[in-house]
Design an enzyme around this catalytic site. Structure first.
Site, PDB file in Angstrom:
ATOM      1  N   ASN A  23       0.818  -1.246   0.104  1.00 17.20           N
ATOM      2  CA  ASN A  23      -0.145  -0.082   0.109  1.00 17.20           C
ATOM      3  C   ASN A  23       0.702   1.182  -0.150  1.00 17.20           C
ATOM      4  O   ASN A  23       0.259   2.318  -0.319  1.00 17.20           O
ATOM      5  CB  ASN A  23      -0.842   0.070   1.093  1.00 17.20           C
ATOM      6  CG  ASN A  23      -2.165  -0.833   1.024  1.00 17.20           C
ATOM      7  OD1 ASN A  23      -2.171  -1.689  -0.040  1.00 17.20           O
ATOM      8  ND2 ASN A  23      -2.832  -1.119   1.934  1.00 17.20           N
ATOM      9  N   ARG A  92      -8.418  -1.283  -7.101  1.00 14.37           N
ATOM     10  CA  ARG A  92      -8.771  -0.030  -6.590  1.00 14.37           C
ATOM     11  C   ARG A  92      -7.702   0.911  -6.596  1.00 14.37           C
ATOM     12  O   ARG A  92      -7.935   2.099  -6.605  1.00 14.37           O
ATOM     13  CB  ARG A  92      -9.330  -0.374  -5.130  1.00 14.37           C
ATOM     14  CG  ARG A  92      -9.615   0.867  -4.253  1.00 14.37           C
ATOM     15  CD  ARG A  92     -11.068   1.414  -4.639  1.00 14.37           C
ATOM     16  NE  ARG A  92     -11.351   2.374  -3.551  1.00 14.37           N
ATOM     17  CZ  ARG A  92     -12.262   3.262  -3.654  1.00 14.37           C
ATOM     18  NH1 ARG A  92     -13.554   2.914  -4.440  1.00 14.37           N
ATOM     19  NH2 ARG A  92     -12.607   4.086  -2.952  1.00 14.37           N
ATOM     20  N   CYS A 116     -19.165   1.586  -8.975  1.00 19.17           N
ATOM     21  CA  CYS A 116     -19.691   2.995  -9.261  1.00 19.17           C
ATOM     22  C   CYS A 116     -19.620   3.833  -8.355  1.00 19.17           C
ATOM     23  O   CYS A 116     -19.372   3.537  -7.135  1.00 19.17           O
ATOM     24  CB  CYS A 116     -20.970   2.750  -9.922  1.00 19.17           C
ATOM     25  SG  CYS A 116     -22.423   2.671  -8.506  1.00 19.17           S
ATOM     26  N   ARG A 121     -17.592   0.964  -2.020  1.00 16.55           N
ATOM     27  CA  ARG A 121     -16.593   1.700  -1.999  1.00 16.55           C
ATOM     28  C   ARG A 121     -16.668   2.789  -3.149  1.00 16.55           C
ATOM     29  O   ARG A 121     -15.986   2.724  -4.023  1.00 16.55           O
ATOM     30  CB  ARG A 121     -15.430   0.689  -2.525  1.00 16.55           C
ATOM     31  CG  ARG A 121     -14.985  -0.313  -1.711  1.00 16.55           C
ATOM     32  CD  ARG A 121     -13.863  -1.393  -1.753  1.00 16.55           C
ATOM     33  NE  ARG A 121     -12.787  -0.557  -1.442  1.00 16.55           N
ATOM     34  CZ  ARG A 121     -11.503  -0.997  -1.268  1.00 16.55           C
ATOM     35  NH1 ARG A 121     -11.325  -2.265  -1.722  1.00 16.55           N
ATOM     36  NH2 ARG A 121     -10.430  -0.330  -0.651  1.00 16.55           N
ATOM     37  N   PRO A 122     -17.190   3.725  -2.512  1.00 19.14           N
ATOM     38  CA  PRO A 122     -17.487   4.956  -3.572  1.00 19.14           C
ATOM     39  C   PRO A 122     -16.127   5.867  -3.522  1.00 19.14           C
ATOM     40  O   PRO A 122     -15.378   5.592  -2.751  1.00 19.14           O
ATOM     41  CB  PRO A 122     -18.725   5.812  -2.996  1.00 19.14           C
ATOM     42  CG  PRO A 122     -18.765   4.866  -1.343  1.00 19.14           C
ATOM     43  CD  PRO A 122     -18.172   3.873  -1.506  1.00 19.14           C
ATOM     44  N   ILE A 123     -16.255   6.740  -4.766  1.00 16.27           N
ATOM     45  CA  ILE A 123     -15.107   7.699  -4.561  1.00 16.27           C
ATOM     46  C   ILE A 123     -15.454   8.894  -4.418  1.00 16.27           C
ATOM     47  O   ILE A 123     -14.777   9.858  -5.094  1.00 16.27           O
ATOM     48  CB  ILE A 123     -14.140   7.423  -5.978  1.00 16.27           C
ATOM     49  CG1 ILE A 123     -15.032   7.650  -7.254  1.00 16.27           C
ATOM     50  CG2 ILE A 123     -13.499   6.072  -6.050  1.00 16.27           C
ATOM     51  CD1 ILE A 123     -14.352   7.672  -8.505  1.00 16.27           C
ATOM     52  N   ASP A 124     -16.524   9.535  -3.843  1.00 15.14           N
ATOM     53  CA  ASP A 124     -17.034  10.743  -3.740  1.00 15.14           C
ATOM     54  C   ASP A 124     -16.241  11.617  -3.047  1.00 15.14           C
ATOM     55  O   ASP A 124     -16.181  12.876  -3.306  1.00 15.14           O
ATOM     56  CB  ASP A 124     -18.571  10.546  -3.077  1.00 15.14           C
ATOM     57  CG  ASP A 124     -18.520   9.873  -1.752  1.00 15.14           C
ATOM     58  OD1 ASP A 124     -17.745   8.730  -1.525  1.00 15.14           O
ATOM     59  OD2 ASP A 124     -19.191  10.157  -0.782  1.00 15.14           O
ATOM     60  N   ILE A 327     -14.624   0.117   9.179  1.00 11.95           N
ATOM     61  CA  ILE A 327     -14.081   0.849   8.192  1.00 11.95           C
ATOM     62  C   ILE A 327     -14.895   0.252   6.826  1.00 11.95           C
ATOM     63  O   ILE A 327     -15.150   0.925   5.839  1.00 11.95           O
ATOM     64  CB  ILE A 327     -12.729   0.711   7.964  1.00 11.95           C
ATOM     65  CG1 ILE A 327     -11.818   0.845   9.147  1.00 11.95           C
ATOM     66  CG2 ILE A 327     -12.102   1.168   6.644  1.00 11.95           C
ATOM     67  CD1 ILE A 327     -11.933   2.313   9.574  1.00 11.95           C
TER      68      ILE A 327
HETATM   69  C1  UD1 Z   1      -6.714   1.902   1.536  1.00  7.10           C
HETATM   70  C2  UD1 Z   1      -5.767   0.501   1.444  1.00  7.10           C
HETATM   71  C3  UD1 Z   1      -6.767  -0.640   2.046  1.00  7.10           C
HETATM   72  C4  UD1 Z   1      -7.328  -0.334   3.596  1.00  7.10           C
HETATM   73  C5  UD1 Z   1      -8.074   1.099   3.329  1.00  7.10           C
HETATM   74  C6  UD1 Z   1      -8.325   1.430   5.064  1.00  7.10           C
HETATM   75  C7  UD1 Z   1      -4.520   0.980  -0.300  1.00  7.10           C
HETATM   76  C8  UD1 Z   1      -4.328   0.608  -1.963  1.00  7.10           C
HETATM   77  N1  UD1 Z   1      -5.547   0.248   0.184  1.00  7.10           N
HETATM   78  O1  UD1 Z   1      -7.923   1.726   0.776  1.00  7.10           O
HETATM   79  O2  UD1 Z   1      -5.852  -1.735   2.211  1.00  7.10           O
HETATM   80  O3  UD1 Z   1      -8.086  -1.341   4.038  1.00  7.10           O
HETATM   81  O4  UD1 Z   1      -7.150   2.212   2.819  1.00  7.10           O
HETATM   82  O5  UD1 Z   1      -7.232   1.486   5.746  1.00  7.10           O
HETATM   83  O6  UD1 Z   1      -3.835   1.563   0.278  1.00  7.10           O
HETATM   84  N2  UD1 Z   1     -15.031   5.878   1.298  1.00  7.10           N
HETATM   85  C9  UD1 Z   1     -16.101   6.641   0.805  1.00  7.10           C
HETATM   86  N3  UD1 Z   1     -15.887   7.608  -0.075  1.00  7.10           N
HETATM   87  C10 UD1 Z   1     -14.696   7.791  -0.879  1.00  7.10           C
HETATM   88  C11 UD1 Z   1     -13.409   7.006  -0.306  1.00  7.10           C
HETATM   89  C12 UD1 Z   1     -13.737   5.915   0.595  1.00  7.10           C
HETATM   90  O7  UD1 Z   1     -17.139   6.615   1.325  1.00  7.10           O
HETATM   91  O8  UD1 Z   1     -14.490   8.534  -1.822  1.00  7.10           O
HETATM   92  C13 UD1 Z   1     -15.165   4.798   2.210  1.00  7.10           C
HETATM   93  C14 UD1 Z   1     -14.995   3.471   1.711  1.00  7.10           C
HETATM   94  O9  UD1 Z   1     -15.793   2.939   1.013  1.00  7.10           O
HETATM   95  C15 UD1 Z   1     -14.510   2.818   2.995  1.00  7.10           C
HETATM   96  C16 UD1 Z   1     -13.768   3.706   3.840  1.00  7.10           C
HETATM   97  O10 UD1 Z   1     -14.096   4.978   3.245  1.00  7.10           O
HETATM   98  O11 UD1 Z   1     -15.654   2.139   3.596  1.00  7.10           O
HETATM   99  C17 UD1 Z   1     -12.224   3.625   3.750  1.00  7.10           C
HETATM  100  O12 UD1 Z   1     -11.763   3.899   2.319  1.00  7.10           O
HETATM  101  P1  UD1 Z   1     -10.286   4.436   2.159  1.00  7.10           P
HETATM  102  O13 UD1 Z   1      -9.752   5.127   3.360  1.00  7.10           O
HETATM  103  O14 UD1 Z   1     -10.250   5.473   1.083  1.00  7.10           O
HETATM  104  O15 UD1 Z   1      -9.307   2.982   1.907  1.00  7.10           O
HETATM  105  P2  UD1 Z   1      -8.880   2.854   0.393  1.00  7.10           P
HETATM  106  O16 UD1 Z   1      -8.069   3.913   0.032  1.00  7.10           O
HETATM  107  O17 UD1 Z   1      -9.799   2.332  -0.696  1.00  7.10           O
END
Ligand code: UD1
Length: 417
Positions: A23, A92, A116, A121-124, A327
């Site tokens: 990561n 991702r 999506c 796992r949104p990207i909002d 999480i």
């Molecule tokens: C990264 C790690 C993953 C780890 C996670 C939490 C990498 C490649 N992956 O994933 O191994 O489990 O951190 O420590 O480094 N969320 C939203 N909207 C967004 C972004 C996230 O709602 O725009 C939510 C996700 O759905 C999830 C939570 O926030 O429920 C955590 O996501 P995030 O911290 O972004 O994890 P990743 O970066 O995907």
């Protein structure tokens, strides 16, 4: 090569060297796009996701070679090439190319990485933050079009400390006009590693490792020579492997400073964890003692990525424990195969389980359905009596350079193929 065979019931004993962090490596490799010079990234793990990122950098016009000393990326001629769709959707973390390409070229077209915008796992958070920095987004035919005619700094407050969003903001902000301040930033060590790499390329970033990051944009960047830190999740996997089997191991170069929560839990489970000059020395009792409650949290709390491995170790402990996942939804897919092996786990709701330790698990054929859950099944196989066959291991190989080699070094009877 998709299966792992384990003859369980043997306590782990010996030393193993911990690989570089997946990561941390992925966003740092994406960040090499920002400088027009060559960067060298050392200690990258040789795992499927790193090969995918190399493939993506290559498709964008970078000259990438894996040499003895590390991965050399010459990003002198970056073009907005077609990125292979399956490398984007299958990983991702390809999402960090969004911030990097906006920073370097001001635009990017990519497949939607893993689902999506409004679904799982949104990207909002990424989109809202980059939008405030002048990026316009459009979605068409499953593809994401992002363009910034004048990328500029902004004051951003994140609704949740998303690791990926914090990384994307950093990548865009170092190239943006003016300052960016991120309130509520993720404090994960992988974010700090990205800050360290960017700083070694000349970027000006304050507050790395805290929840407020200040980035002074448009400081000219040069190539960097950087060593990826050891993988705290791989080290944690072997820590809980030791706890599951009542073993005694030395995890060489384990990033102890990043593992406080995991070490604390292992301590509650009766393992003696001692930092030594070579790494982390662990001595576990025959059966672990289960604490009442474990809750996953953003760093420095207990990491969601180690939750399944801790659960696997607890299945053969003494007592009972409630594990709460805060999480990610859907992180208990490992429960049914663990139950097939004889574990006593009750699902209290979609985010909470109660595990009661049993004396022994029995070897079975089980299927890995995701990376960390797959590693947890391997740990269960080590602890179980008899033979376990774990299929679907391509998930596991995405994050572990060679889990069978590592565990064999610790005395396990394990092979892949
Ligand atoms: C990264 C790690 C993953 C780890 C996670 C939490 C990498 C490649 N992956 O994933 O191994 O489990 O951190 O420590 O480094 N969320 C939203 N909207 C967004 C972004 C996230 O709602 O725009 C939510 C996700 O759905 C999830 C939570 O926030 O429920 C955590 O996501 P995030 O911290 O972004 O994890 P990743 O970066 O995907």
């Amino acid at each position: 090569m998709d299966a792992i065979h384990i003859r369980g019931g043997v306590a782990l004993h010996g030393n193993v060297l911990i690989q570089g962090s997946k990561n941390a490596a992925l966003p740092v490799l994406a960040a090499t796009l920002l400088a027009k010079e060559t960067s060298i990234i050392r200690n990258c793990p040789r795992i499927a996701d790193v090969y995918r990122m190399i493939n993506l950098l290559d498709s964008l016009g970078c000259n990438v070679s894996w040499e003895d000393g590390g991965i050399r990326v010459d990003a002198g001629n970056v073009c907005e090439g077609e990125m292979p769709a399956e490398a984007i959707t299958g990983m991702r973390s390809s999402l960090c190319l969004l911030g990097a390409m906006l920073g370097r070229c001001g635009e990017i077209v990519m497949e939607h990485p893993g689902g999506c915008v409004i679904g799982e796992r949104p990207i909002d958070i990424h989109i809202a933050a980059l939008g405030k920095m002048g990026v316009e987004f459009k979605e068409e035919g499953g593809r994401l079009y992002a363009r910034a005619s004048g990328l500029h700094g902004a004051d951003l407050t994140l609704p949740f400390a998303s690791v990926g969003a914090t990384e994307n903001i950093l990548l865009a902000a170092v190239m943006a006009e003016g300052d960016t301040v991120v309130f509520g930033a993720a404090k994960e060590p992988e974010v700090t590693a990205l800050c360290d790499f960017l700083k070694c390329c000349g970027a000006s970033i304050e507050g790395a490792g805290s929840d407020v990051l200040t980035i002074h944009g448009r400081v000219p960047l040069h190539g960097g020579d950087f060593k990826i830190p050891a993988d705290r999740i791989v080290a944690g996997t072997y820590l809980f492997g030791c706890a599951a089997t009542g073993g005694c191991v030395l995890l060489e170069e384990a990033p102890i400073g990043q593992m406080e929560a995991a070490i604390h839990l292992a301590g509650q489970m009766g393992s003696k964890c001692e930092p030594v000059s070579e790494g982390l020395y662990i001595q576990s009792p025959k059966r672990a003692a289960l604490p009442a409650l474990v809750r996953t949290e953003p760093y420095p709390g207990f990491p969601t990525d180690l939750q399944s491995m801790a659960l696997a170790a607890m299945t053969v402990g003494e007592g009972e424990c409630v594990i709460e996942e805060t999480i990610f939804e859907n992180r208990f897919r490992v429960v049914p195969p663990l139950r097939d092996m004889g574990a006593d786990i009750e699902e209290l709701d979609t985010r909470k389980v109660r595990v009661k330790g049993v004396e022994r698990l029995a070897g079975r054929s089980v299927e890995a359905m995701e990376l960390r859950g797959g590693a947890a099944l391997v740990l269960a196989g080590l602890a179980a009596q008899g033979q376990t066959l774990v299929t679907g291991c391509s998930y596991i190989f995405r994050g572990y350079e060679n889990i069978c080699r590592d565990l064999r070094e610790l005395g396990a009877r394990i092979t892949s193929g």
